[in-house]
Design a protein around this motif. Structure first.
Motif, PDB file in Angstrom:
ATOM      1  N   ARG A   2      -5.816  -5.768  -6.202  1.00  0.00           N
ATOM      2  CA  ARG A   2      -6.108  -7.091  -6.737  1.00  0.00           C
ATOM      3  C   ARG A   2      -5.349  -7.298  -8.048  1.00  0.00           C
ATOM      4  NH1 ARG A   2     -12.217  -9.133  -7.354  1.00  0.00           N
ATOM      5  NH2 ARG A   2     -11.657 -10.944  -8.603  1.00  0.00           N
ATOM      6  N   THR A   3      -4.445  -8.258  -8.068  1.00  0.00           N
ATOM      7  CA  THR A   3      -3.742  -8.628  -9.305  1.00  0.00           C
ATOM      8  C   THR A   3      -3.694 -10.155  -9.329  1.00  0.00           C
ATOM      9  OG1 THR A   3      -1.493  -8.853  -8.431  1.00  0.00           O
ATOM     10  CG2 THR A   3      -2.177  -6.617  -9.013  1.00  0.00           C
ATOM     11  N   LYS A   4      -3.201 -10.709 -10.423  1.00  0.00           N
ATOM     12  CA  LYS A   4      -3.093 -12.181 -10.494  1.00  0.00           C
ATOM     13  C   LYS A   4      -2.243 -12.710  -9.339  1.00  0.00           C
ATOM     14  CE  LYS A   4      -3.195 -12.964 -15.485  1.00  0.00           C
ATOM     15  NZ  LYS A   4      -2.351 -13.308 -16.640  1.00  0.00           N
ATOM     16  N   VAL A   5      -1.258 -11.898  -8.933  1.00  0.00           N
ATOM     17  CA  VAL A   5      -0.335 -12.353  -7.890  1.00  0.00           C
ATOM     18  C   VAL A   5      -0.980 -12.300  -6.501  1.00  0.00           C
ATOM     19  CG1 VAL A   5       1.816 -11.725  -6.706  1.00  0.00           C
ATOM     20  CG2 VAL A   5       1.772 -11.961  -9.175  1.00  0.00           C
ATOM     21  N   THR A   6      -1.769 -11.265  -6.226  1.00  0.00           N
ATOM     22  CA  THR A   6      -2.443 -11.243  -4.905  1.00  0.00           C
ATOM     23  C   THR A   6      -3.398 -12.430  -4.817  1.00  0.00           C
ATOM     24  OG1 THR A   6      -4.191  -9.755  -5.708  1.00  0.00           O
ATOM     25  CG2 THR A   6      -2.316  -8.724  -4.612  1.00  0.00           C
ATOM     26  N   GLU A   7      -4.032 -12.779  -5.947  1.00  0.00           N
ATOM     27  CA  GLU A   7      -4.973 -13.904  -5.927  1.00  0.00           C
ATOM     28  C   GLU A   7      -4.230 -15.224  -5.779  1.00  0.00           C
ATOM     29  OE1 GLU A   7      -8.178 -13.480  -8.708  1.00  0.00           O
ATOM     30  OE2 GLU A   7      -8.726 -11.872  -7.291  1.00  0.00           O
ATOM     31  N   MET A   8      -3.130 -15.360  -6.501  1.00  0.00           N
ATOM     32  CA  MET A   8      -2.368 -16.616  -6.442  1.00  0.00           C
ATOM     33  C   MET A   8      -1.854 -16.884  -5.026  1.00  0.00           C
ATOM     34  SD  MET A   8       1.293 -17.442  -8.284  1.00  0.00           S
ATOM     35  CE  MET A   8       0.782 -17.633  -9.954  1.00  0.00           C
ATOM     36  N   LEU A   9      -1.420 -15.820  -4.342  1.00  0.00           N
ATOM     37  CA  LEU A   9      -0.740 -16.006  -3.056  1.00  0.00           C
ATOM     38  C   LEU A   9      -1.625 -15.662  -1.846  1.00  0.00           C
ATOM     39  CD1 LEU A   9       2.683 -14.493  -4.162  1.00  0.00           C
ATOM     40  CD2 LEU A   9       2.154 -16.922  -3.842  1.00  0.00           C
ATOM     41  N   GLY A  10      -2.802 -15.123  -2.090  1.00  0.00           N
ATOM     42  CA  GLY A  10      -3.703 -14.775  -0.984  1.00  0.00           C
ATOM     43  C   GLY A  10      -3.151 -13.636  -0.129  1.00  0.00           C
ATOM     44  N   ILE A  11      -2.673 -12.569  -0.787  1.00  0.00           N
ATOM     45  CA  ILE A  11      -2.108 -11.424  -0.060  1.00  0.00           C
ATOM     46  C   ILE A  11      -2.873 -10.143  -0.425  1.00  0.00           C
ATOM     47  CG2 ILE A  11       0.191 -12.377   0.306  1.00  0.00           C
ATOM     48  CD1 ILE A  11       1.164 -11.062  -2.239  1.00  0.00           C
ATOM     49  N   ASP A  12      -2.703  -9.097   0.397  1.00  0.00           N
ATOM     50  CA  ASP A  12      -3.444  -7.854   0.166  1.00  0.00           C
ATOM     51  C   ASP A  12      -2.762  -6.965  -0.869  1.00  0.00           C
ATOM     52  OD1 ASP A  12      -5.177  -8.648   2.143  1.00  0.00           O
ATOM     53  OD2 ASP A  12      -4.035  -7.644   3.743  1.00  0.00           O
ATOM     54  N   PHE A  13      -1.434  -6.946  -0.860  1.00  0.00           N
ATOM     55  CA  PHE A  13      -0.676  -6.084  -1.781  1.00  0.00           C
ATOM     56  C   PHE A  13       0.349  -6.941  -2.529  1.00  0.00           C
ATOM     57  CE2 PHE A  13      -1.411  -3.488   2.129  1.00  0.00           C
ATOM     58  CZ  PHE A  13      -2.458  -2.736   1.602  1.00  0.00           C
ATOM     59  N   PRO A  14       0.551  -6.675  -3.830  1.00  0.00           N
ATOM     60  CA  PRO A  14       1.491  -7.511  -4.598  1.00  0.00           C
ATOM     61  C   PRO A  14       2.930  -7.074  -4.394  1.00  0.00           C
ATOM     62  CG  PRO A  14       0.484  -5.912  -6.054  1.00  0.00           C
ATOM     63  CD  PRO A  14      -0.097  -5.653  -4.689  1.00  0.00           C
ATOM     64  N   ILE A  15       3.333  -7.028  -3.115  1.00  0.00           N
ATOM     65  CA  ILE A  15       4.696  -6.600  -2.763  1.00  0.00           C
ATOM     66  C   ILE A  15       5.389  -7.777  -2.105  1.00  0.00           C
ATOM     67  CG2 ILE A  15       6.063  -5.047  -1.297  1.00  0.00           C
ATOM     68  CD1 ILE A  15       3.819  -2.970  -1.677  1.00  0.00           C
ATOM     69  N   LEU A  16       6.404  -8.315  -2.775  1.00  0.00           N
ATOM     70  CA  LEU A  16       7.129  -9.461  -2.228  1.00  0.00           C
ATOM     71  C   LEU A  16       8.510  -8.994  -1.792  1.00  0.00           C
ATOM     72  CD1 LEU A  16       4.854 -10.706  -4.130  1.00  0.00           C
ATOM     73  CD2 LEU A  16       6.237 -12.780  -4.037  1.00  0.00           C
ATOM     74  N   ALA A  17       8.922  -9.464  -0.617  1.00  0.00           N
ATOM     75  CA  ALA A  17      10.202  -9.032  -0.054  1.00  0.00           C
ATOM     76  C   ALA A  17      11.167 -10.194  -0.032  1.00  0.00           C
ATOM     77  CB  ALA A  17       9.994  -8.528   1.370  1.00  0.00           C
ATOM     78  N   PHE A  18      12.259 -10.071  -0.776  1.00  0.00           N
ATOM     79  CA  PHE A  18      13.358 -11.022  -0.612  1.00  0.00           C
ATOM     80  C   PHE A  18      14.234 -10.513   0.530  1.00  0.00           C
ATOM     81  CE2 PHE A  18      17.722 -12.078  -0.789  1.00  0.00           C
ATOM     82  CZ  PHE A  18      17.691 -13.452  -0.957  1.00  0.00           C
ATOM     83  N   THR A  19      14.503 -11.374   1.495  1.00  0.00           N
ATOM     84  CA  THR A  19      15.317 -10.946   2.635  1.00  0.00           C
ATOM     85  C   THR A  19      15.999 -12.148   3.282  1.00  0.00           C
ATOM     86  OG1 THR A  19      15.231  -9.939   4.841  1.00  0.00           O
ATOM     87  CG2 THR A  19      13.235 -11.066   4.121  1.00  0.00           C
ATOM     88  N   HIS A  20      17.167 -11.878   3.881  1.00  0.00           N
ATOM     89  CA  HIS A  20      17.823 -12.933   4.664  1.00  0.00           C
ATOM     90  C   HIS A  20      17.404 -12.856   6.122  1.00  0.00           C
ATOM     91  CE1 HIS A  20      20.918 -12.897   1.317  1.00  0.00           C
ATOM     92  NE2 HIS A  20      20.412 -14.105   1.332  1.00  0.00           N
ATOM     93  N   CYS A  21      16.555 -11.897   6.461  1.00  0.00           N
ATOM     94  CA  CYS A  21      16.243 -11.639   7.867  1.00  0.00           C
ATOM     95  C   CYS A  21      14.795 -12.055   8.167  1.00  0.00           C
ATOM     96  CB  CYS A  21      16.449 -10.143   8.123  1.00  0.00           C
ATOM     97  SG  CYS A  21      15.897  -9.637   9.724  1.00  0.00           S
ATOM     98  N   ARG A  59       0.934 -16.058  11.914  1.00  0.00           N
ATOM     99  CA  ARG A  59      -0.335 -16.732  12.246  1.00  0.00           C
ATOM    100  C   ARG A  59      -1.239 -16.994  11.038  1.00  0.00           C
ATOM    101  NH1 ARG A  59      -1.431 -12.905  17.179  1.00  0.00           N
ATOM    102  NH2 ARG A  59      -0.375 -11.640  15.678  1.00  0.00           N
ATOM    103  N   GLY A  60      -0.755 -17.849  10.166  1.00  0.00           N
ATOM    104  CA  GLY A  60      -1.592 -18.289   9.050  1.00  0.00           C
ATOM    105  C   GLY A  60      -1.416 -17.484   7.771  1.00  0.00           C
ATOM    106  N   ARG A  61      -0.764 -16.317   7.884  1.00  0.00           N
ATOM    107  CA  ARG A  61      -0.535 -15.555   6.645  1.00  0.00           C
ATOM    108  C   ARG A  61       0.614 -16.209   5.857  1.00  0.00           C
ATOM    109  NH1 ARG A  61      -2.106 -10.300   5.824  1.00  0.00           N
ATOM    110  NH2 ARG A  61      -3.535  -9.426   7.347  1.00  0.00           N
ATOM    111  N   PRO A  62       0.650 -15.979   4.543  1.00  0.00           N
ATOM    112  CA  PRO A  62       1.644 -16.698   3.728  1.00  0.00           C
ATOM    113  C   PRO A  62       3.054 -16.094   3.751  1.00  0.00           C
ATOM    114  CG  PRO A  62       0.184 -15.394   2.341  1.00  0.00           C
ATOM    115  CD  PRO A  62      -0.304 -15.199   3.749  1.00  0.00           C
TER     116      PRO A  62
END
Ligand SMILES: Cc1cc2nc3c(=O)[nH]c(=O)nc-3n(C[C@H](O)[C@H](O)[C@H](O)COP(=O)(O)O)c2cc1C
Length: 382
Positions: A2-21, A59-62
């Motif tokens: 739980r971090t500010k970012v998981t709360e802001m984005l509604g995700i389980d882990f604050p790991i964001l992936a930049f990808t072209h794929c 399916r509904g995940r961000p």
């Protein structure tokens, strides 16, 4: 977690992936992180197809979209030039030098239809960086209900921030310096990505370890993601220790099973060490970290012309990059020697291809181990 970012984005882990794929983006979202599709070389129609596909998979995940919105580029005053006008601005000297380079390495010319296609469809080097090209992409992102819009190379324009705010979509922006981060905050950006010099792609000169805590302090309470050099759980823990609310990773996905990285480049990445990258203006006109190859070496030779400003350099090199990548799979060829792509210093850790979901799972497992180890350092009964 739980971090500010998981709360802001509604995700389980604050790991964001930049990808072209799109496969990587969907896999990371489905693993509890957030996949962000880099859309700078997409046409609006291609982006619509990819985002619809991601929506079906998650399916509904961000998930999110990333665009390049440079503050300075040729034609910015006029709102951007079309591709034809840009092509006419390229000096003959540059074209001739590049043709000679590819001839020297025995890289065959593109078949005529293929060259036309490059111009129509875009691809590496065909960056859509001006407002005229960007607007339709942003419309497509809104229609597909993205949960995050990210941008690099400058503070996002006010109209974009206002539109995102009205739609309840957070805006993230990359910063390689404190003054960039402060400008993002002043403009109303919701999430600042402090990206250190070790990152793949366009990058500044300050290391992640030095940049992140300074940005965290300068923009508080705006949450910060750490980027550049993060590819395992120890690095995630270090980023959070520096005050970041999460991480933003790009390079590590390039050797996953899902990634569409050209096979020859994937092989080079798997074999490369952390000192095999450099910042070069040779692909886009702005300094970007990429794998060292005969291409980057040639652009550093005395006879090489100066790289052109963005987006002219991308327009200059797009055909040659396509020429190279069309035949780079041929073992021992000049094209193989020239082939390069954006990647960060973590390339030295990317030694085994694996599914993107395993990258996320290993990051979390290692993060938990690190936290236990760190806790034990201050336990009373040690
Ligand atoms: C192949 C590649 C292409 C990139 N292109 C973009 C881009 O179009 N827009 C952007 O915001 N960042 C881009 N980046 C930077 C990433 O968003 C991210 O900040 C960076 O990869 C993080 O550092 P790392 O490479 O060490 O993980 C790119 C990075 C890579 C590796």
């Amino acid at each position: 977690m739980r971090t500010k970012v998981t709360e802001m984005l509604g995700i389980d882990f604050p790991i964001l992936a930049f990808t072209h794929c799109r496969d990587v983006a969907a896999a990371v979202t489905n693993s509890g992180g957030l996949g962000v599709l880099g859309a700078v070389a997409h046409t609006p129609a291609q982006l619509d197809v990819d985002l619809k596909w991601i929506r079906e998979q998650v399916r509904g995940r961000p998930f999110g979209v990333d665009l390049l919105i440079p503050r300075k580029y040729v034609g910015s005053e006029e709102g951007g030039f079309d591709r034809g006008s840009l092509r006419s601005m390229i000096p003959d000297e540059h074209r001739q030098w590049l043709d000679q380079l590819l001839d020297r390495y025995g890289v065959p010319a593109l078949p005529p239809r293929s060259a036309d296609q490059t111009r129509e469809e875009g691809g590496m080097g065909a960056l859509r960086v001006d407002p005229k090209s960007m607007l339709p992409l942003i419309e497509v992102a809104f229609e597909n209900k993205v949960s995050l819009i990210a941008s690099a190379l400058g503070t996002p324009p006010t109209w974009l921030i206002d539109r995102c705010r009205a739609a309840g979509i957070p805006v993230a922006a990359l910063a390689g310096r404190i003054d960039h981060a402060l400008a993002h905050k002043a403009a109303g950006v919701d999430l600042i990505i402090a990206q250190g010099t070790e990152a793949g792609g366009h990058t500044g000169e300050i290391a992640t370890m030095v940049l992140v805590p300074q940005v965290v302090d300068a923009v508080a309470p705006t949450p910060v993601l750490a980027a550049g050099g993060i590819a395992n759980g120890r690095q995630v823990a270090a980023a959070l220790a520096l005050g970041a609310e999460g991480v933003w990773c790009g390079s590590v996905w390039l050797t996953t099973n899902e990634a569409e990285t050209p096979p020859v480049v994937k092989e080079k990445f798997l074999a490369a060490g952390s000192s095999d990258t450099l910042r070069s203006r040779s692909l886009t006109g702005k300094p970007a970290r990429m794998l060292r190859s005969a291409w980057t070496d040639a652009w550093q030779q005395q006879d090489a012309p100066q790289a052109l400003p963005m987006p002219l350099q991308g327009v200059l090199v797009i055909d040659s990059q396509r020429r190279i990548h069309r035949v780079a799979h041929q073992h021992g060829s000049g094209a193989e020697q020239l082939a390069t792509y954006f990647v960060g210093q973590v390339v030295g850790q990317m030694n085994t291809p694996m599914p993107a979901r395993r990258v996320v799972a290993e990051m979390i497992e290692e993060f938990v181990d690190v936290m236990e180890r760190m806790n034990s350092l201050i336990a009373e009964d040690r």
